[in-house]
Write an enzyme that holds these catalytic residues in place. Structure first.
Site, mmCIF file in Angstrom:
data_model
loop_
_atom_site.group_PDB
_atom_site.id
_atom_site.type_symbol
_atom_site.label_atom_id
_atom_site.label_comp_id
_atom_site.label_asym_id
_atom_site.label_seq_id
_atom_site.Cartn_x
_atom_site.Cartn_y
_atom_site.Cartn_z
ATOM 1 N N HIS A 191 -3.686 -5.166 0.236
ATOM 2 C CA HIS A 191 -3.134 -5.721 1.484
ATOM 3 C C HIS A 191 -3.216 -7.248 1.489
ATOM 4 C CE1 HIS A 191 -2.664 -1.938 3.740
ATOM 5 N NE2 HIS A 191 -3.685 -1.528 3.004
ATOM 6 N N CYS A 243 0.832 -1.199 0.000
ATOM 7 C CA CYS A 243 0.000 0.000 0.000
ATOM 8 C C CYS A 243 0.875 1.261 0.000
ATOM 9 C CB CYS A 243 -0.993 -0.042 1.153
ATOM 10 S SG CYS A 243 -2.452 0.940 0.805
ATOM 11 N N GLU A 260 -1.774 -9.224 3.363
ATOM 12 C CA GLU A 260 -1.681 -9.773 4.734
ATOM 13 C C GLU A 260 -3.050 -10.113 5.327
ATOM 14 O OE1 GLU A 260 -1.085 -6.647 3.843
ATOM 15 O OE2 GLU A 260 -1.569 -5.197 5.410
HETATM 16 N N1 GLN Z 1 -1.784 6.786 2.899
HETATM 17 C C1 GLN Z 1 -1.905 6.053 1.672
HETATM 18 C C2 GLN Z 1 -3.257 6.265 1.010
HETATM 19 O O1 GLN Z 1 -4.181 6.685 1.646
HETATM 20 C C3 GLN Z 1 -1.649 4.572 1.917
HETATM 21 C C4 GLN Z 1 -2.644 3.913 2.792
HETATM 22 C C5 GLN Z 1 -2.179 2.584 3.321
HETATM 23 O O2 GLN Z 1 -0.994 2.294 3.293
HETATM 24 N N2 GLN Z 1 -3.088 1.777 3.825
HETATM 25 O O3 GLN Z 1 -3.418 5.983 -0.152
#
Ligand code: GLN
Length: 529
Positions: free
Chosen positions: A502, A371, A504
């Site tokens: 994600h 992410c 995970e």
């Molecule tokens: N802050 C980034 C976004 O909002 C990544 C979010 C995250 O890593 N879950 O896109």
């Protein structure tokens, strides 16, 4: 309605593994052939965990249906091997919001709306809506917390309405060990049982957590003062591997003791349970910024463990910002076989993470960006390879000349923070000929979970990306797409993969996400080098 309920409460302190206990019990009963459902109740006033700081409360776990939950839902998913939904969590915020909304809609027909019976009825109706042979309800926090009291009242009432032999109350407490006098101290446990009894709940079982195995005289004391049969007081000392807990409960015959009370027929209870018992000694660093508790990166850590490697070490991205040059970053990282850059929000620590990515890219250390981690891989590449000086995400630098990561139009219109991100599972297409395609075993369409606002700005910065998977010419290869860029990777690198989603959150016991399996393999490969 579930036919039978097991209510799990906590005493003395939080964080003693009530969630692991509940998940383990659920798994054990499931392996006894019972149809089990779980519910986590969170007495905090937040509507969901989405706005909570991971430093205080641990990670925000995202379900397939895009609900932002407490990390306990992650335990339930991993232990039960099944996906949860928003129905598996109930918060005080939701309860009060529903009651107040109903009042505004005139649903209470002129009644004075009160904690009892209106709030309790709202709680009971959610618990009743569980459909299973056995519903396991874990009440967060510890007995004695003001905000938890109404939930205890609700389950007390429900137990009377449904009959006591349809209900089992399990109280999970903690007994500290006092080194100076060489003894276990049961007083806090006795007092927390008294608190429960004052509310009208007599626990059927006391599960005593402790650092080491307790002597039976101390357990006798808990039984006597707690008013619980001695054979229903069980001690659960710390274990090295939490995935052994269902086996421990099985050895303690907890499934049979519970079934006796509930009149359940448990068939040949055999744990169909495969978790790594010997962990490979590869060293993985998780370069993060939520350092208050390892729980902030729970699902990533568990995904690595379930993929068979030792727990990753959480290292502080911010301190890396002060290193004098890349050489010192490299020597710092050289003790690790692989790196993970996890998700996150806000600018703190991002420059440290970008330095780590640069060194990992140049020195060919296996690295997985998740992410935010993937977004930073794109930023690093834009700055240091493509020469777009000052490239950034508009999240960290709204004035950047090269907004390689940016808000999409749909997100720009949204002003509030709660529940407004791109959330939950969505389909994407994996690009043939990429490493990711191999990792997914040749599956073209996969479904992964999201929790973010910003996206890769491919349209404005096409020069960062290879147009052909085979002739990448040193550019980033896009290895999965939906409407947005979902994953990038580099060729000629042992493992350089960034994913916007994600992985995970999808790992289950016996079925770790394939991206983690491959990362661990790459880390092992690095060791041999
Ligand atoms: N802050 C980034 C976004 O909002 C990544 C979010 C995250 O890593 N879950 O896109």
């Amino acid at each position: 309605m579930a036919e039978k309920y097991v209510i799990v409460t906590g005493g003395v302190i939080s964080g003693i593994g009530k969630g692991i206990f509940s998940a383990s019990l659920a798994r054990l009963l499931k392996d006894c052939g019972l149809d089990v459902e779980t519910l986590k109740i969170d007495p905090y006033l937040n509507v969901d965990a989405g706005t909570m700081n991971p430093n205080q409360h641990g990670e925000v776990f995202v379900t397939e249906d895009g609900y932002e939950a407490d990390l306990d839902l992650g335990h339930y998913e991993r232990f039960l091997g099944r996906n949860m939904t928003r129905n598996n969590n109930l918060t005080a915020g939701q309860v009060y919001r529903n009651v107040v909304n109903k009042e505004r809609e005139g649903k209470f027909l002129g009644a004075t709306v009160q904690m009892v019976p209106h709030v309790t009825e709202e709680i009971k109706s959610h618990i009743r809506s569980m459909k299973a042979e056995v519903g396991i309800v874990e009440i967060g926090g510890t007995v004695g917390d003001i905000e938890g009291e109404i939930f205890l009242e609700a389950v007390r009432e429900l137990s009377l309405e449904m009959g006591r032999n349809n209900f089992v109350f399990i109280h999970v407490t903690y007994v500290p060990y006092l080194k100076t006098t060489n003894e276990f101290k049961t007083k806090p446990t006795q007092q927390s049982i008294q608190l429960l009894r004052r509310i009208g709940i007599n626990p059927d079982f006391i599960v005593v957590r402790s650092e080491a195995s307790m002597d039976s005289a101390s357990l006798d004391k808990v039984a006597l003062f707690g008013g619980v049969n001695r054979d229903r007081v069980v001690n659960l000392p710390d274990v090295d591997n939490v995935y052994s807990v269902p086996e421990v409960l099985h050895a303690l015959d907890l499934h049979e003791k519970i079934s006796d009370i509930l009149n359940l027929k448990v068939k040949n209870c055999e744990l169909t349970w495969h978790y790594p018992r010997m962990l490979k000694p590869v060293k993985i660093a998780l370069v993060g910024k939520y350092l208050g508790t390892d729980d902030a990166y729970k699902s990533i850590i568990e995904s690595v463990v379930l993929a068979g490697a030792e727990r990753p070490t959480v290292v502080d991205a911010e301190t890396i910002e002060d290193f004098k040059d890349d050489e010192s970053v490299h020597s710092y990282l050289s003790t690790y076989d692989a790196l993970i850059i996890p998700g996150g929000f806000g600018r703190r620590g991002i420059e440290g993470k970008i330095r780590v990515i640069k060194v990992a890219r140049e020195k060919k250390i296996p690295i997985l960006g998740i992410c935010l981690g993937m977004q930073l891989m794109v930023i690093e590449y834009a700055r240091n390879v493509t020469g777009l000086k000052g490239a950034n995400s508009t999240e960290f630098d709204p004035e950047t000349p090269y907004p390689v990561i940016d808000l999409m139009e749909s997100q720009k219109k949204i002003l509030k923070l709660g529940g407004t991100m791109r959330l939950g599972a969505q389909d994407m297409r994996v690009v043939k000929g990429t490493r990711l395609y191999e990792i997914y075993g040749g599956r073209e369409i996969v479904r992964e979970r999201h929790r973010h606002r910003y996206e890769v700005n491919e349209e404005k910065f096409p020069q960062l990306f290879a147009s052909d998977v085979k002739e990448s010419n040193g550019r980033l290869v896009i290895s999965a797409r939906s409407e947005f860029v979902e994953a990038v990777e580099l060729k000629d690198h042992p493992f350089f993969i960034g994913v916007q989603f994600h992985p995970e959150f999808k790992s289950k016991v016996g079925q770790p996400h394939p991206i983690f399996i491959e990362l661990v393999k790459a880390a092992e490969g690095g060791k041999k080098r």
